[in-house]
Design an enzyme around this catalytic site. Structure first.
Site, PDB file in Angstrom:
ATOM      1  CG  ASP A 177      -1.560   1.241   1.653  1.00 30.24           C
ATOM      2  OD1 ASP A 177      -2.086   1.726   0.736  1.00 30.24           O
ATOM      3  OD2 ASP A 177      -1.343   1.709   2.682  1.00 30.24           O
ATOM      4  CE  LYS A 178       0.439   7.353  -2.909  1.00 29.74           C
ATOM      5  NZ  LYS A 178       0.601   8.561  -1.910  1.00 29.74           N
ATOM      6  CB  THR A 179      -1.525   6.563   1.804  1.00 33.17           C
ATOM      7  OG1 THR A 179      -1.575   6.874   0.326  1.00 33.17           O
ATOM      8  CG2 THR A 179      -1.321   7.791   2.541  1.00 33.17           C
ATOM      9  CG  ASP A 239      -1.636   1.996   6.620  1.00 42.49           C
ATOM     10  OD1 ASP A 239      -1.827   1.793   5.769  1.00 42.49           O
ATOM     11  OD2 ASP A 239      -1.373   3.122   7.350  1.00 42.49           O
ATOM     12  CE  LYS A 264      -6.090   0.460  -1.549  1.00 42.01           C
ATOM     13  NZ  LYS A 264      -5.513   0.976  -0.247  1.00 42.01           N
ATOM     14  CB  THR A 309      -1.821   4.112  -4.258  1.00 41.51           C
ATOM     15  OG1 THR A 309      -2.475   5.427  -3.275  1.00 41.51           O
ATOM     16  CG2 THR A 309      -1.612   4.726  -5.660  1.00 41.51           C
TER      17      THR A 309
HETATM   18  P1  ADP Z   1      -4.814   4.803  -0.194  1.00 43.08           P
HETATM   19  O1  ADP Z   1      -4.955   3.819  -1.004  1.00 43.08           O
HETATM   20  O2  ADP Z   1      -3.527   5.752  -0.625  1.00 43.08           O
HETATM   21  O3  ADP Z   1      -4.313   4.640   1.294  1.00 43.08           O
HETATM   22  P2  ADP Z   1      -7.494   5.821   0.015  1.00 43.08           P
HETATM   23  O4  ADP Z   1      -7.925   4.706  -0.852  1.00 43.08           O
HETATM   24  O5  ADP Z   1      -7.683   5.975   1.371  1.00 43.08           O
HETATM   25  O6  ADP Z   1      -5.857   5.916  -0.551  1.00 43.08           O
HETATM   26  O7  ADP Z   1      -7.786   7.030  -0.620  1.00 43.08           O
HETATM   27  C1  ADP Z   1      -7.620   7.398  -2.097  1.00 43.08           C
HETATM   28  C2  ADP Z   1      -7.897   8.913  -2.256  1.00 43.08           C
HETATM   29  O8  ADP Z   1      -9.189   9.377  -2.135  1.00 43.08           O
HETATM   30  C3  ADP Z   1      -6.936   9.814  -1.730  1.00 43.08           C
HETATM   31  O9  ADP Z   1      -5.851  10.006  -2.367  1.00 43.08           O
HETATM   32  C4  ADP Z   1      -7.925  11.153  -1.851  1.00 43.08           C
HETATM   33  O10 ADP Z   1      -7.566  11.843  -2.902  1.00 43.08           O
HETATM   34  C5  ADP Z   1      -9.318  10.605  -1.796  1.00 43.08           C
HETATM   35  N1  ADP Z   1      -9.859  10.552  -0.223  1.00 43.08           N
HETATM   36  C6  ADP Z   1     -10.148   9.608   0.397  1.00 43.08           C
HETATM   37  N2  ADP Z   1     -10.422   9.945   1.659  1.00 43.08           N
HETATM   38  C7  ADP Z   1     -10.427  11.356   1.669  1.00 43.08           C
HETATM   39  C8  ADP Z   1     -10.735  12.429   2.587  1.00 43.08           C
HETATM   40  N3  ADP Z   1     -11.469  12.360   3.704  1.00 43.08           N
HETATM   41  N4  ADP Z   1     -10.579  13.696   2.133  1.00 43.08           N
HETATM   42  C9  ADP Z   1     -10.133  14.079   1.014  1.00 43.08           C
HETATM   43  N5  ADP Z   1      -9.807  13.278   0.091  1.00 43.08           N
HETATM   44  C10 ADP Z   1     -10.014  11.800   0.283  1.00 43.08           C
HETATM   45 MG    MG Z   2      -3.157   3.286   3.401  1.00 42.36          MG
END
Ligand code: ADP
Ligand code: MG
Length: 686
Positions: free
Chosen positions: A380-382, A575, A556, A528
Site C-alpha cells: 500500500d502506498k500511503t 495499514d 484493491k 494506491t
Molecule cells: P490509499 O490507497 O493511498 O491509502 P485511499 O483509498 O484511502 O488511499 O484514498 C484514495 C484517495 O481518495 C486519496 O488519495 C484522496 O484523494 C481521496 N480521499 C479519501 N478520503 C479522503 C478524505 N477524507 N478527504 C479527502 N480526500 C480523500
Molecule cells: Mg493506506
C-alpha cells in the site's frame, strides 16, 4: 489480567488457551495460574533431576554386584542373597526412578496415542519382567543392570532435555515479566502502592524515573523519554509529554510522569501481544503433519521390528533369550520418536520469540512457511511506503474566495475523518490558527473523499473521481501542480471553489526494502487510491516494478486476485481499514505499524513498527525457520532410520551391537541435537 491458560499435567511444555486435549499425549489439559508456566515446568525438571541423582548410586550398586560386570572388569564381590539384592535395587530404580516415565506412558495409552513414552515404558517393563522371571521362575540370566542403566539414561536424558527446552520457550514469559506487579496510585494528595491488576480506567498513577510503566495510559503531567523497544522494536526512546499515550511494559527514562489509565486487562497492548503470540504457538505449521506421521510410523516400526528382532534371534540363532531380549529392547528404545516430537515445536517457539523481539508478531506459523515461496509483494502506498503524514504544498482558489476560506471549510469537514489527508489538513488549519465551523451530516466516501452540510449548503471534498461523480464542472480542471503533490478539490453546492495540494514523505527505509526484495528475486507492486501522477512518481523513485493508481478500496482486492490468477504467491502489506480485504485475500497479509484493529484481524503477520524493512526481516526469518525445520526433521528421523538396523543386530557379524543404555543415550543425544539446533536460531541476525 488475561484469560487463564491450560497445560498438560504430564508435559508442562504444552500451553494452550483452550481446555482441549494435549496435542502430544491426548490427556485433558488442566488450567494453570498466570505466571506459573515456568514454575510448573521447573517442578518437572527438578523431579527428573532428583530421581536421576538418587537412582545413580543405586545403579552403581547394581552394576558392581552384577556377575557380567565383574567378569568384564575382572573382580569379584559377593553379598548374601546377591540376586535378591539386585532385584530389590533394580525394582526401586525402575519403579520409583522411572515413575514419571510410566505415568506419561500410561496417559498415552489411555488416550490411545501410543508414542515415545509407551515405548519407553514397554522397554523398561519387558526387561524388568523378563529378569524377574529369570530370577524366580526359570534359570537364566537377568537383565537387571541393563534396565537399571536404561532407566537412569532416560532420567538423565529427560532432565537435560527439559533444561534445554526451557531455554527455548520464553516469549510469553518474557512478556509477563515486563509488567511490574505494583503501581503507585495517586489517591488525592497521597500516594499508595496497589497491585497492577487492580488498576481501573481513569486511575491516576505516578511513574518515577527509571521505572517500568505498569499499564497503558495517557500522560497528564510531566515530560520524559520512554524506551518502547520491547513493544515496538523501536530502539530510540520516544519523547512523551502531556496527552501522549504510553504503553504498559515500557521503561521510563529520566522524567517523572503522571498518567491516567486508559486500558486495562485484555485491552492493553501487552495482553494483546501475548494473545497473538499464544495464537502463533498454538498454530501448527504444515510440516508438523509430516513430523506427526513419521512419529506414528516410527512407533509402529519400533514395535514390529522389536518383536521380529526378538523372534529372529531367539528362534533362528543360538544366541539365546537374553541376547534376543536385549536387542529387542534396544530397537524399541532407539526407535522412540522423541526427537521427532521436539523437532518442529522447538523451532516455532524460538521463531515466534525471535520475531517478537524484532517487533514482528506472527499470528499463524503457516504464513512463515509460505513466505519462503513468495514471488510478489504488493505494498500500500500511503502509510506503508510513505509516512502517511501529509503536509500542504499549495492552496489554489478557483473562485473569488481566500485561501483561508478554502482551508477553513475543508478542515471543518475533515475534522470528522480519520484519513491521513484529513489529518494533514486539520493540522495545517490548527497551525494557521483557523477557527473551524460546525458542520452537520458528515459522510465519508472511502477512496474518494467526504461530504457535509454547512449552514444549509453542501460541502464536498475529494479527488477527481468524486468531482466527476457529482458532475461538478464539465471539463477537467487545469492548473499548475507541484510535482509529487496529490490534489483534492473543495466544492460548495456543486460549485468548485478551490484545490488543496498535499504531499507525503516517502519513508527513507522504503527504498532499501524494495532493493532487498529485488535481491531476493521478489517482484514488487504498489497499490494506491491516490492519483496516477503521484503513484508514478513514487514508484519510479523507489524502483517498484508495477503500480496500480486510482484504485478504490473495494477494487484493491481484485488487483491481488489478478496477480494470484497469474500463478503468483502474493503478500500484501498495508495499514488501513481499506487494506483489510486485500490482506485477507493475499496468500500472506502483513499489517504494518501495528495498523488498525481491522488490519490486524485480517493479517497473518503484524509488524509493530512502521518500517517496510521489517517485511524483509519476516521473509528472512521464514527462510531460516523453514531450513531449521527441515534440518530438525532430518536429525530426528534420519538418526532413527540409520540406527534401527544396528540395534536389531544387523551388523552383529561386524562386531557392532547397540546395548539398550547406549540406545537410550543416543536417543537423548538426538533430542538434544534437535533442541540445540533450534536454539541456534536465537543467534540469527535478520
Ligand atoms: P490509499 O490507497 O493511498 O491509502 P485511499 O483509498 O484511502 O488511499 O484514498 C484514495 C484517495 O481518495 C486519496 O488519495 C484522496 O484523494 C481521496 N480521499 C479519501 N478520503 C479522503 C478524505 N477524507 N478527504 C479527502 N480526500 C480523500
Ligand atoms: Mg493506506
Amino acid at each position: 489480567m488475561h484469560k487463564s491458560l491450560y497445560t498438560c499435567p504430564m508435559d508442562p511444555e504444552i500451553i494452550s488457551k483452550r481446555s482441549s486435549k494435549c496435542p502430544k499425549c491426548g490427556m485433558d489439559l488442566v488450567p494453570i495460574e498466570r505466571g506459573r508456566e515456568d514454575i510448573n515446568h521447573k517442578d518437572m525438571e527438578k523431579s527428573f533431576k532428583k530421581r536421576f541423582f538418587l537412582s545413580l548410586p543405586l545403579t552403581l550398586f547394581v552394576l558392581i554386584l552384577s556377575e557380567k560386570i565383574q567378569e568384564w572388569l575382572r573382580f569379584s564381590l559377593s553379598v548374601p542373597y546377591q540376586e535378591i539384592v539386585i532385584f530389590v535395587l533394580s525394582s526401586v530404580i525402575v519403579f520409583w526412578g522411572g515413575l514419571p516415565l510410566f505415568q506419561m506412558g500410561l496417559s498415552e495409552i489411555r488416550a490411545k496415542k501410543y508414542g515415545m513414552m509407551t515405548l519407553v515404558s514397554l522397554a523398561l517393563l519387558s526387561g524388568y519382567l523378563f529378569s524377574v522371571a529369570a530370577t524366580f521362575l526359570f534359570p537364566g540370566e537377568s537383565l537387571y543392570w541393563e534396565i537399571s542403566t536404561l532407566a537412569l539414561a532416560f532420567l538423565f536424558g529427560h532432565w537435560i532435555e527439559m533444561r534445554a527446552v526451557r531455554g527455548a520457550t520464553g516469549a510469553l514469559k518474557e512478556l509477563t515479566r515486563l509488567i511490574p506487579p505494583q503501581a503507585h496510585l495517586i489517591d488525592g494528595e497521597s500516594l499508595r502502592d496497589i497491585q497492577t491488576d487492580e488498576l481501573k480506567k481513569g486511575d491516576l498513577i505516578l511513574i518515577r524515573p527509571g521505572e517500568k510503566i505498569p499499564i497503558d495510559g495517557e500522560v497528564i503531567e510531566g515530560v520524559s523519554a520512554v524506551n518502547e523497544s520491547m513493544i515496538t522494536g523501536e530502539s530510540v526512546p520516544v519523547n512523551k509529554s502531556e496527552a501522549s499515550s504510553v504503553i504498559g511494559g515500557t521503561i521510563n527514562s529520566d522524567g517523572t510522569l503522571t498518567i491516567k489509565v486508559t486500558k486495562t486487562g485484555d485491552e492493553t497492548a501487552i495482553s494483546q501481544m501475548m494473545e497473538l503470540i499464544r495464537q502463533a504457538q498454538d498454530s501448527k505449521p504444515e510440516v508438523q503433519k509430516i513430523a506427526d506421521k513419521a512419529a506414528g510410523f516410527l512407533t509402529f516400526a519400533a514395535l514390529s521390528v522389536g518383536i521380529s528382532t526378538f523372534l529372529f534371534w531367539s528362534l533362528a540363532t543360538s544366541q539365546g533369550l537374553i541376547f534376543a531380549g536385549t536387542l529387542a529392547i534396544s530397537v524399541i528404545v532407539i526407535a522412540c520418536p522423541h526427537a521427532l516430537g521436539l523437532a518442529i515445536p522447538t523451532v516455532t517457539t524460538i521463531t515466534t520469540a525471535l520475531a517478537a523481539k524484532h517487533g514482528i508478531l506472527i499470528k499463524d506459523m503457516k504464513a512463515l512457511e509460505i513466505s519462503r515461496k513468495l514471488n510478489y509483494i504488493v505494498l500500500d502506498k500511503t502509510g506503508t511506503l510513505t509516512e502517511g503524514k501529509f503536509g500542504i504544498t499549495d492552496i489554489i482558489p478557483f473562485a473569488k474566495v481566500s485561501k483561508e476560506e478554502i482551508l477553513k471549510l475543508a478542515a471543518s469537514v475533515e475534522r470528522f475523518s480519520q484519513h491521513p489527508i484529513a489529518l494533514g489538513i486539520i493540522d495545517y488549519a490548527k497551525h494557521k490558527k483557523i477557527k473551524l465551523e460546525a458542520v452537520k451530516e458528515f459522510r465519508s466516501i472511502p477512496g474518494k473523499g467526504a461530504l457535509a452540510k454547512f449552514s444549509g449548503k453542501e460541502i464536498l471534498i475529494g479527488n477527481q473521481i468524486l468531482i466527476d461523480e457529482y458532475k461538478i464542472g464539465n471539463k477537467k480542471i487545469i492548473f499548475k501542480k507541484t510535482e509529487g503533490s496529490t490534489y483534492i478539490f473543495v466544492a460548495i453546492d456543486k460549485k468548485l471553489i478551490g484545490a488543496i495540494g498535499l504531499a507525503d514523505i516517502i519513508r527513507p527505509e522504503s527504498a532499501e526494502a524494495i532493493e532487498s526484495f529485488k535481491k531476493m528475486g521478489i517482484k514488487t507492486a504498489m497499490l494506491t487510491g491516490d492519483h496516477e501522477d503521484v503513484a508514478k512518481l513514487v514508484a519510479k523513485k523507489l524502483g517498484i516494478d508495477i503500480y496500480f493508481a486510482d484504485v478504490l478500496p473495494k477494487d484493491k482486492v481484485n488487483k491481488i486476485k489478478q496477480l494470484q490468477k497469474k500463478g503468483n504467491i502474493v503478500a500484501m502489506v498495508g495499514d488501513g481499514v481499506n487494506d483489510a480485504a486485500s490482506l485477507t485475500q493475499a496468500h500472506i497479509g502483513l499489517a504494518i505499524g501495528a495498523g488498525t484493529g481491522v488490519a490486524i484481524e485480517s493479517a497473518e503477520i503484524i509488524l509493530m513498527r512502521n518500517d517496510p524493512r521489517d517485511v524483509v526481516k519476516a521473509i528472512r526469518l521464514s527462510q531460516k525457520t523453514n531450513s531449521k525445520m527441515v534440518q530438525n526433521l532430518f536429525w530426528a528421523a534420519g538418526y532413527n532410520i540409520i540406527t534401527i538396523p544396528a540395534a536389531a543386530g544387523a551388523f552383529y557379524k561386524l562386531g557392532i551391537l547397540l546395548r539398550p543404555e547406549w540406545a537410550a543415550l543416543l536417543m537423548t543425544a538426538s533430542s538434544l541435537i534437535v533442541v540445540a539446533n533450534a536454539l541456534l536460531l536465537k543467534r540469527e541476525k535478520l
